[in-house]
Design an enzyme around this catalytic site. Sequence first.
Site, PDB file in Angstrom:
ATOM      1  CD  GLU A   1      -2.725  -1.333   2.487  1.00  0.00           C
ATOM      2  OE1 GLU A   1      -3.814  -1.901   2.423  1.00  0.00           O
ATOM      3  OE2 GLU A   1      -2.226  -0.961   3.577  1.00  0.00           O
TER       4      GLU A   1
ATOM      5  N   GLY B   1     -11.841  -5.552   1.655  1.00  0.00           N
ATOM      6  CA  GLY B   1     -12.686  -6.555   1.004  1.00  0.00           C
ATOM      7  C   GLY B   1     -14.045  -5.916   0.720  1.00  0.00           C
TER       8      GLY B   1
ATOM      9  CG  MET C   1      -8.392  -6.530   8.861  1.00  0.00           C
ATOM     10  SD  MET C   1      -7.247  -7.859   8.467  1.00  0.00           S
ATOM     11  CE  MET C   1      -6.943  -8.546  10.083  1.00  0.00           C
ATOM     12  CD  GLU C   2      -5.459  -2.255   8.875  1.00  0.00           C
ATOM     13  OE1 GLU C   2      -6.171  -1.953   7.885  1.00  0.00           O
ATOM     14  OE2 GLU C   2      -4.894  -3.353   8.982  1.00  0.00           O
TER      15      GLU C   2
ATOM     16  CG  ASP D   1     -10.469  -9.346  -0.724  1.00  0.00           C
ATOM     17  OD1 ASP D   1      -9.467  -8.716  -0.362  1.00  0.00           O
ATOM     18  OD2 ASP D   1     -11.445  -9.530   0.024  1.00  0.00           O
TER      19      ASP D   1
END
Length: 254
Positions: free
Chosen positions: A15, A81, A198-199, A222
């Site tokens: 990233e 995602g 996740m953050e 995804d």
Amino acid sequence: MSQKPLGLICAIPNEIQHFGSAFEKTSEKQIAGFSFFQGRLDGVETVLVEAGMGKVNAAVVTTLLIEQFNCRVVLFSGVAGGVDPNLGVGDVIIGTKLIQHDYGMIVSDKLRTYQPGHLPIHLPTEKLGYDADVILIDKLLQELEGFDLPMISAEAAGGESRKPVITSGTILTGDQFIGCTVARDRLCNELGGLAVEMEGAAIAQVAEHYKVPFIIIRSLSDLAGEESTMDFIKFLEETAGGAALVLRRIIRLL
Ligand code: ADE
């Protein structure tokens, strides 16, 4: 007096690398095992950090960006995602609300999502998630009208090559990589999320404490179903750049 810098977080090298030559580094500082790169991104004073994955890493670096570097805005650029069936790999989402989907209470073997910090009594339904600054997000979306990202490849699009959509909405955060269509559909239906990562909501929680604005930009690597790990590996390179290009387009408005 010089302006306070922007704080820019990525989770993983794939990233951060998309800021490449646009980021001109002037110095580097190590704190708590994280490397903070001070410099200019497209000419704007910025502190760039790779946090690693997960909510705790995100919360630690956000706190350090605000406390140690006096950052005026905290930004995240990276992948997620897809949870909303109307979106596909390569589409980009700017978070208007960030929800920690994994905080709550287990009832009848099922998680009821609560606002972080809420007790497991008195249904905490009045407020769920952290709201981004709507006026700022509207300004950014106006700037992005007519902004075209590179076409998504036919393989990533799962059919014909197409233009990525840039949109805004709720982003869900948890300390889990989602690779299950049942879980993905539940997250979409129960919490109304467009994407899962996740953050983001950990950054939002810390930023809200400090009353510092946050902007979370995610491109879909995804669709969080059974193929999500394979797709993540296949499309990470192609998709992570989308979030970085969107961020660079709006950086002068922050
Ligand atoms: N980041 C990218 N893809 C993800 C997924 N499927 N679940 C959680 N975080 C992600």
